[in-house]
Design a protein around this motif. Sequence first.
Motif, PDB file in Angstrom:
ATOM      1  N   MET A  56       0.928  -1.283  -0.029  1.00 30.91           N
ATOM      2  CA  MET A  56       0.035   0.045   0.148  1.00 30.91           C
ATOM      3  C   MET A  56       0.952   1.312  -0.124  1.00 30.91           C
ATOM      4  O   MET A  56       2.007   1.318   0.621  1.00 30.91           O
ATOM      5  CB  MET A  56      -1.067  -0.043   1.196  1.00 30.91           C
ATOM      6  N   SER A  57       0.406   2.381  -0.683  1.00 34.61           N
ATOM      7  CA  SER A  57       1.206   3.403  -0.902  1.00 34.61           C
ATOM      8  C   SER A  57       0.615   4.648   0.059  1.00 34.61           C
ATOM      9  O   SER A  57      -0.611   4.738   0.381  1.00 34.61           O
ATOM     10  CB  SER A  57       1.065   3.849  -2.495  1.00 34.61           C
ATOM     11  N   SER A  58       1.549   5.570   0.188  1.00 35.91           N
ATOM     12  CA  SER A  58       1.232   6.795   0.747  1.00 35.91           C
ATOM     13  C   SER A  58       0.623   7.719  -0.327  1.00 35.91           C
ATOM     14  O   SER A  58       1.108   7.843  -1.410  1.00 35.91           O
ATOM     15  CB  SER A  58       2.455   7.516   1.500  1.00 35.91           C
ATOM     16  N   THR A  59      -0.684   8.306  -0.122  1.00 33.28           N
ATOM     17  CA  THR A  59      -1.440   8.800  -1.254  1.00 33.28           C
ATOM     18  C   THR A  59      -1.445  10.424  -0.819  1.00 33.28           C
ATOM     19  O   THR A  59      -2.374  11.278  -1.525  1.00 33.28           O
ATOM     20  CB  THR A  59      -2.579   8.353  -1.527  1.00 33.28           C
ATOM     21  N   VAL A  60      -1.234  11.115   0.371  1.00 40.53           N
ATOM     22  CA  VAL A  60      -1.106  12.323   0.735  1.00 40.53           C
ATOM     23  C   VAL A  60       0.120  13.053   1.029  1.00 40.53           C
ATOM     24  O   VAL A  60       1.228  12.464   1.619  1.00 40.53           O
ATOM     25  CB  VAL A  60      -2.060  12.316   1.997  1.00 40.53           C
ATOM     26  N   PHE A  61       0.175  14.329   0.429  1.00 41.38           N
ATOM     27  CA  PHE A  61       1.584  15.074   0.766  1.00 41.38           C
ATOM     28  C   PHE A  61       1.004  16.513   0.920  1.00 41.38           C
ATOM     29  O   PHE A  61       1.096  17.063   2.088  1.00 41.38           O
ATOM     30  CB  PHE A  61       2.459  14.963  -0.418  1.00 41.38           C
ATOM     31  N   ARG A  62       0.372  17.303  -0.052  1.00 41.40           N
ATOM     32  CA  ARG A  62       0.001  18.639   0.136  1.00 41.40           C
ATOM     33  C   ARG A  62      -0.985  18.854   1.029  1.00 41.40           C
ATOM     34  O   ARG A  62      -1.411  19.749   1.672  1.00 41.40           O
ATOM     35  CB  ARG A  62      -0.485  19.144  -1.335  1.00 41.40           C
TER      36      ARG A  62
END
Length: 468
Positions: free
Chosen positions: A181-187
């Motif tokens: 599973m990926s990280s999908t939040v930054f901004r």
Amino acid sequence: MKFAFLLSLPTLSSAWVTGRPSSASVSASASSVGGGRNNNVALNAADEYSVGVLGDLHVDPRKMEDYETGRAQWMPILQEDHERHGNVAICSLGDLGESKSVRPDETSELFAGTTECHEIAAEFLSSFGFPYEVIGGNHDLEGIDEFATDEENLEMFMRTHGKPTPHFERLIAEKTLLVGMSSTVFRSAKYTSHEVTVDDEQMAWFEQMLIDHPSTDGWKIFVFTHAPPNGSGLRVLQENHVVNGCCWLNHSDDAKCRKFIELVREHRCIKAWFSGHFHLGQDYQDSITFPTIDPKDGPYPDRGSCVFVQTSVMRGGTSRDGRQQSRLLRGNKDGFEVCTVDHQKEGAIRVDATITYTDDNHEVGVYAHGDEAKKEDKYFKVYQPCKGDDLHEPDDGYMDYDGTLILDKEITKESVAWWKMYCGRVLGMLNGNLIEYDPSTLAPLGLVVGADELVGKRLAVIESGLDA
């Protein structure tokens, strides 16, 4: 329920145990559900499998020597295993690019998260010649000058790596799955942009996938995420990830942060969980944690059937403790071994732990070696409270809190103490800092008061007298 005030007071003066099956094999079609790159590949009938696990790459196109060396060291390992049984794949744990400008004379644009970054990383991972999977880390959507939103950045990341979804699922051997599973939040991060955030859609997919592949049907699942889950027991970096609230998956949300270890405890099909993020080496014994231990060695860790595995880095300039290492997972129907591929020792393979299945829900893990420490490694050892169990008392740092608690000695960097508040939260001293710990796992969560304000003083915890 009562509140309490915190006051700082002035000072008062093994070897691999299972045999290799026959090299004879029959090709079969590998079914797959969910995202993944080159997922529909031929599955060899042999029950053996091998996975090369690469930690944070942080590729810098100006400094490709270590990557070229690392790949050259990996190739004979993967080729030999492919010739023996055919079930070989690579998994990259994310953070694919350098988080700074790689052309500082021309631009201040960060390299990580850009189209150029992911194209170079995809070319590198493809150059191994074996199917690869990749997950997004906290730096992989950092293309803030090129993309206005996380969604646009994520779409490019998935397209460049041939991923239909941020998560993946790959059948590597019979009833043996690799999932990530990926990280999908930054901004749009609520607190720190470097928290590794797995979104609700992926979490729902993950839980359903576990329900659909129970251990009672013989399924074995190996999980890959950039950061580890709360409760893994892995060595962490207090000064970086704990203090900044980006240590664990979904760190800033109590319920979502705890959800992963709850799933591990509930679903014994999860046999191992690989993560990177900390840039720490693999020579420490607590770079691998077992789901259970001998009662004479301590309390039951309550980690289901899952072995948690920390993965180091390939490039020297990205290492926090000087190590340059990757992980090799080798397994079959009887168990698996976790190995180190040491890029500072010409790609030498070292067995770190051997795990043998006793049945579908239980296993026995054996460390192959103790800590291989360097003089400066003390900095990277972080104390974590131990609450004990029916057979063991809490550790010596535990203090009873009955409405008033005073640390009667001035606080130093070596002070160790922890206690449970009336509200259910857990606080404690670590390296001169006041730290909050997770009530269930006692994993460090974040900084309450820093050492710069506490060292040389005393600490009192006093009941406020107010109802919550």
